[in-house]
Design a protein around this motif. Structure first.
Motif, PDB file in Angstrom:
ATOM      1  N   PRO A  47     -10.029  25.736  28.145  1.00  0.00           N
ATOM      2  CA  PRO A  47      -9.663  27.157  28.161  1.00  0.00           C
ATOM      3  C   PRO A  47     -11.049  27.692  27.363  1.00  0.00           C
ATOM      4  CG  PRO A  47      -8.473  26.073  26.240  1.00  0.00           C
ATOM      5  CD  PRO A  47      -9.027  24.986  27.353  1.00  0.00           C
ATOM      6  N   SER A  75      -7.286  27.334  32.448  1.00  0.00           N
ATOM      7  CA  SER A  75      -5.721  28.180  32.247  1.00  0.00           C
ATOM      8  C   SER A  75      -5.272  27.178  31.174  1.00  0.00           C
ATOM      9  CB  SER A  75      -4.894  28.088  33.452  1.00  0.00           C
ATOM     10  OG  SER A  75      -4.819  26.841  34.063  1.00  0.00           O
ATOM     11  N   ALA A 104     -12.296  32.231  37.034  1.00  0.00           N
ATOM     12  CA  ALA A 104     -11.108  31.854  36.533  1.00  0.00           C
ATOM     13  C   ALA A 104      -9.892  32.823  36.911  1.00  0.00           C
ATOM     14  CB  ALA A 104     -11.310  32.028  34.853  1.00  0.00           C
ATOM     15  N   ASP A 128     -10.229  21.905  32.815  1.00  0.00           N
ATOM     16  CA  ASP A 128      -9.258  22.713  32.175  1.00  0.00           C
ATOM     17  C   ASP A 128      -9.511  23.265  30.767  1.00  0.00           C
ATOM     18  OD1 ASP A 128      -6.861  24.001  32.650  1.00  0.00           O
ATOM     19  OD2 ASP A 128      -5.692  22.844  31.753  1.00  0.00           O
ATOM     20  N   HIS A 187      -0.724  28.317  37.199  1.00  0.00           N
ATOM     21  CA  HIS A 187      -2.041  29.409  37.505  1.00  0.00           C
ATOM     22  C   HIS A 187      -3.038  28.520  38.458  1.00  0.00           C
ATOM     23  CE1 HIS A 187      -0.592  30.577  33.640  1.00  0.00           C
ATOM     24  NE2 HIS A 187      -0.905  31.902  34.234  1.00  0.00           N
ATOM     25  N   GLN A 232      -7.158  34.283  35.277  1.00  0.00           N
ATOM     26  CA  GLN A 232      -6.602  35.076  34.419  1.00  0.00           C
ATOM     27  C   GLN A 232      -7.800  36.151  33.890  1.00  0.00           C
ATOM     28  OE1 GLN A 232      -5.360  31.646  32.211  1.00  0.00           O
ATOM     29  NE2 GLN A 232      -3.443  32.497  32.087  1.00  0.00           N
ATOM     30  N   SER A 246     -12.120  33.469  29.921  1.00  0.00           N
ATOM     31  CA  SER A 246     -11.211  33.754  31.194  1.00  0.00           C
ATOM     32  C   SER A 246     -12.214  34.561  32.374  1.00  0.00           C
ATOM     33  CB  SER A 246      -9.930  34.749  30.745  1.00  0.00           C
ATOM     34  OG  SER A 246     -10.568  36.133  30.294  1.00  0.00           O
ATOM     35  N   ASP A 251      -3.349  24.741  31.515  1.00  0.00           N
ATOM     36  CA  ASP A 251      -2.095  24.324  32.110  1.00  0.00           C
ATOM     37  C   ASP A 251      -1.925  23.342  33.265  1.00  0.00           C
ATOM     38  OD1 ASP A 251      -2.442  26.202  33.934  1.00  0.00           O
ATOM     39  OD2 ASP A 251      -0.326  26.730  34.002  1.00  0.00           O
ATOM     40  N   THR A 252      -3.516  22.931  33.689  1.00  0.00           N
ATOM     41  CA  THR A 252      -3.246  22.058  34.722  1.00  0.00           C
ATOM     42  C   THR A 252      -2.794  20.746  34.297  1.00  0.00           C
ATOM     43  OG1 THR A 252      -5.563  21.463  34.263  1.00  0.00           O
ATOM     44  CG2 THR A 252      -5.514  23.232  35.777  1.00  0.00           C
ATOM     45  N   ARG A 291      -3.610  30.202  24.832  1.00  0.00           N
ATOM     46  CA  ARG A 291      -4.665  29.058  24.983  1.00  0.00           C
ATOM     47  C   ARG A 291      -5.750  29.011  23.854  1.00  0.00           C
ATOM     48  NH1 ARG A 291      -8.215  30.744  29.201  1.00  0.00           N
ATOM     49  NH2 ARG A 291      -7.873  32.772  28.552  1.00  0.00           N
TER      50      ARG A 291
END
Length: 495
Positions: free
Chosen positions: A309, A314, A17, A307, A364, A19, A77, A316-317, A422
């Motif tokens: 979390p 992230s 990941a 995706d 990201h 982050q 993460s 946000d894809t 997230r």
């Protein structure tokens, strides 16, 4: 009455990941409480579906005295930073050393933590605790996805894992730890047995409400015979690149022979179930077309598993969002897309206004993922603070930062629930906070792998698991592992 120290450290590490889990991520509240120390732990975890809460409630009812140390969690993460782990571990050691005479220690752990400098975060934490308390009875609750190491087993007296995925039994698991700890305090040791399995299981097919996991977990009740005090099946977290990765079974019993026999039975059943840990993954465009063609009266759920979390995505894809917009999917809502900049822009503009030329999400990666650019109408705004109501998160006081409901002008039938922090979409209260009734939608596009099933699946006619781009890769065989144990296969064998 015993004097019991309590604490916890939670992180599910996706080694791939983007982050990392910094100290800031542990300090902030999101779907779970913030870093809490001492009496603040008792206040911040009260009423939540957490193992620490279940243990606290059971121990208080039994008349035990509790000494709170440290409890911390960060959203899944990339690896935990060296700084964060060392600071959190130091807090726990310091507080334990300052606790005075205690009879036992209960820990609320995850079991799949990898740090920047350690392959087995929980094993190392237990090792350090043992240095200052070599003979102290230690029992820990674990996540169902724990990658259980020999160090974790050897340095604790008992480990008890959740039995449900979606995780609706966190508090119940904490409560189950109390009788084991009481037995140890009374001077009666536990015999233990641990078996590792040699294949990784993709997250969507670890779900315990579908086969083969459903039947496998029923077996835990069947083996609860005389002499068996606790039995657990851990599915492992397949995105953790560590030498301790993989599923396992744990058994604690009155005597070694019973523990070994039951562990062998569970491991055999696990291996026999291996070929059935599989299912269909849908492309985003075909999943949206299928959902649009659905003629039923209830929604179709599109699970944006890669995706998720909750697995290190992230959140946000934009692959599934792009497919919804391209198809102009009416009655669709996507949740949750984490984009703090977009949420703040929406709050600055106000409800009913238009955000021109907004670049939404896609910040990201992975490669090929880009923001969705366009004009968006601002719907309901929220401060991100609300209490969850579903079977898993119920009672948790959410704090997701500024939130907004956006509608792309290019596809006004699509709504996007945007947050600043997230959290996987696993509780209806997330949408209710923005004025959305999920039962009234045609399509629920949820960034989650399995946890959504607890609260959302009862609303739906059908669930499709969608393979859109993201860091929580559905097929472990496609990940560039470097540290797995020898002989561990990257996916279940089909026959």
């Amino acid at each position: 009455m015993a004097r019991i120290a309590i604490g916890g450290l939670h992180h599910e590490t996706n080694s791939f990941a983007p982050q990392p889990a910094t100290m800031e991520r542990f300090e902030e509240a999101d779907g779970w409480p913030p870093l809490s120390r001492g009496a603040a732990m008792l206040a911040n975890t009260a009423g939540a579906n957490l193992a620490i809460t279940g243990f606290i409630d059971a121990a208080r009812a039994a008349g035990h005295a509790l000494v709170p140390l440290v409890w911390a969690n960060a959203c899944p993460s990339g690896p935990v930073t060296r700084d964060a782990f060392e600071r959190l571990a130091a807090m726990m050691l310091e507080d334990l050393a300052a606790a005075g005479p205690i009879d036992a220690l209960f820990l609320d752990l995850h079991g799949a933590m990898v740090t920047e400098h350690l392959p087995d975060g929980e094993g190392e934490l237990l090792r350090r605790l043992r240095r200052i308390a070599p003979d102290l009875p230690i029992v820990a609750a674990l996540d169902l996805h724990a990658n259980v190491s020999e160090a974790m087993v050897g340095l604790s007296d008992a480990l008890v894992a959740y039995r449900t995925y979606p995780h609706i039994d966190l508090a119940a698991t904490g409560a189950k730890c109390l009788p084991l700890l009481e037995r140890l305090v009374a001077g009666r040791p536990l015999a233990k047995a641990h078996r590792k399995l040699d294949f990784l299981i993709p997250l969507p097919w670890q779900c315990t409400t579908i086969e083969p996991a459903r039947t496998l977990y029923v077996l835990l009740d069947e083996v609860a015979c005389d002499g068996v005090l606790s039995a657990s099946i851990c599915m492992g977290f397949p995105a953790a690149d560590t030498p301790v990765a993989g599923p396992s079974v744990l058994v604690y019993a009155d005597d070694p022979a019973t523990a070994e026999a039951v562990a062998a039975r569970l491991a055999t059943a696990f291996r026999e179930a291996e070929p059935r840990f599989m299912g269909r993954l849908w492309r985003p465009d075909e999943a949206v077309r299928h959902a649009q063609a659905h003629a039923g009266s209830r929604p179709v759920i599109l699970a944006d598993t890669q995706d998720n979390p909750g697995g290190g995505g992230s959140s946000d894809t934009t692959g599934l969002l792009e497919a919804l917009i391209a198809a102009r999917a009416e009655g669709a809502v996507l949740a949750l897309l984490c984009d703090e900049e977009a949420a703040r822009a929406a709050h600055a503009a106000g409800e009913g206004r238009i955000l021109r030329g907004l670049a939404l999400g896609g910040r990201h990666g992975p490669a090929g993922v880009r923001p969705v650019r366009g004009d968006f109408a601002v719907g309901r705004l929220g401060n991100g603070r609300f209490t969850a109501t579903g079977p898993m998160y119920g009672g948790n006081r959410m704090d997701l930062g500024p939130m907004a409901l956006l509608r792309p002008l290019a596809a006004p039938g699509v709504e996007i629930a945007v947050s600043s922090r997230r959290l996987q979409a696993a509780d209806r209260a997330i949408l209710h906070h923005l004025g959305v009734d999920p039962a009234a939608k045609r399509i629920l596009a949820l960034k989650s792998s399995v946890h959504f099933r607890a609260d959302f699946e009862p609303l739906a006619d059908e669930v499709l698991v969608v393979e859109a781009p993201g860091a929580n890769v559905a097929d472990p065989a496609s990940l560039p592992f470097r540290h797995l144990p020898p002989g561990l296969r990257l996916r279940p064998a089909l026959s």
